[in-house]
Design an enzyme around this catalytic site. Structure first.
Site, PDB file in Angstrom:
ATOM      1  N   ARG A 162       5.845   3.292  -2.955  1.00  0.00           N
ATOM      2  CA  ARG A 162       5.702   2.049  -2.361  1.00  0.00           C
ATOM      3  C   ARG A 162       6.680   2.389  -1.436  1.00  0.00           C
ATOM      4  O   ARG A 162       7.650   3.469  -2.004  1.00  0.00           O
ATOM      5  CB  ARG A 162       5.714   0.862  -2.476  1.00  0.00           C
ATOM      6  N   LYS A 186       8.766  -3.953  -7.898  1.00  0.00           N
ATOM      7  CA  LYS A 186       8.590  -5.342  -7.506  1.00  0.00           C
ATOM      8  C   LYS A 186       9.716  -6.026  -8.424  1.00  0.00           C
ATOM      9  O   LYS A 186       9.086  -5.864  -9.432  1.00  0.00           O
ATOM     10  CB  LYS A 186       6.802  -5.608  -6.932  1.00  0.00           C
ATOM     11  N   HIS A 255       0.732   3.259   2.490  1.00  0.00           N
ATOM     12  CA  HIS A 255       0.461   2.584   1.585  1.00  0.00           C
ATOM     13  C   HIS A 255      -0.779   3.256   0.905  1.00  0.00           C
ATOM     14  O   HIS A 255      -1.401   3.436   0.159  1.00  0.00           O
ATOM     15  CB  HIS A 255       0.113   0.911   1.789  1.00  0.00           C
TER      16      HIS A 255
END
Length: 311
Positions: A162, A186, A255
């Protein structure tokens, strides 16, 4: 009376919001980008509260009920807010009110019974191998900017990162001898991403020869002219610039490299579970958007090897 974290039980919800934001950053370790989005979502809800004509005497941050949440969602839909934004705002409210209940600033969570809107499943856009090869070849390797940018593009594709993960990489996180890079995804979840041989060579040369020319102020792997960490916005603009120069005409973002990474691995025969681990997906359902690739591959194999196809 105070909560376990020292918040007075009569604290106004609007006053509790900054404490909740700190909680998301410090204790839940959400990314700054996610926390900022949640913070704006909560401010948006408070703004809606202050506009409710039915409750002119109640200011921003008064205690809401389930009906008010319903009115808020209807108001957002009337503004044609995207389903993904609706889902995120509802998630932000659910998190905030759960925190308020825990801190005894609220008796019940008014969002507890609300279901997230059903989101469409979009097939991710991916470049084919020739398009990817052309794009990666654009940055010139005879100057520091070109070499850095080439490493960024190659790494986005080599490890399926990412953009937020790439911008946070540090020199200390590289293990070029073993061909690994430490990535924080994340929720600050850590994983080790493998690097192929060409990527290792590029990064080795970049760290030894080109990165020092930027006079880096910290340990960030990729830095700008001031020696500071590259922003996500810079990487987005850089990707679009090189895509245009390469002749790739489809819509592209950082992305896209991640989608291409997963797609090309599956096309080459990789297992879906392996791709899940490499992408850092906590749930296999997030990786299942790529199952169309496996379906096409299985169809081709079936056509190639089933004896009745040869009759």
């Amino acid at each position: 009376m105070t909560s376990s974290s020292g918040v007075p039980s009569n604290t106004c919800l609007a006053d509790l919001a900054p404490i909740w934001r700190d909680h998301l950053l410090a204790e839940l370790a959400l990314s700054p980008h996610t926390v900022e989005s949640y913070w704006l979502d909560i401010r948006n809800f408070f703004s809606f509260q202050s506009r409710l004509a039915e409750r002119p005497t109640q200011g921003e941050g008064h205690e809401p009920d389930a009906q008010e949440i319903f009115l808020y969602m209807a108001w957002l839909r009337a503004q044609r807010v995207a389903a993904s934004t609706l889902a995120r705002r509802l998630s932000a409210l659910r998190s905030f009110f759960a925190f308020a209940v825990e801190e005894k600033a609220l008796q019940n969570n008014p969002v507890a019974l609300h279901e997230n809107p059903r989101l469409p499943r979009y097939l991710p856009e991916a470049l084919n191998r020739e398009e990817m090869r052309s794009l990666l070849a654009v940055p010139k390797l005879d100057n520091k900017n070109g070499y850095r940018d080439r490493c960024i593009l190659e790494l986005l594709y080599a490890a399926g990162l990412r953009v937020s993960e790439l911008s946070q990489l540090t020199v200390d996180g590289l293990d070029l001898q073993r061909g690994l890079v430490r990535v924080f995804g994340k929720g600050a979840k850590e994983r080790l991403a493998p690097l192929h041989g060409l990527m290792r060579q590029l990064l080795d040369t970049y760290c030894k020869q080109w990165r020092p020319l930027f006079n880096p102020l910290g340990k960030q792997l990729f830095v700008n002219h001031s020696g500071r960490e590259l922003t996500r916005q810079y990487i987005w603009k850089m990707v679009k610039k090189y895509a245009l120069l390469s002749g790739v005409r489809c819509a592209i973002s950082p992305h896209t490299f991640r989608h291409s990474f997963a797609t090309h691995l599956l096309e080459g025969g990789a297992d879906l579970r392996v791709v899940q681990m490499l992408l850092g997906h906590a749930d296999i359902s997030a990786t299942e958007i790529y199952t169309h690739v496996q379906t096409e591959r299985l169809r081709a194999l079936h056509h190639q090897f089933h004896p009745r196809n040869r009759m």
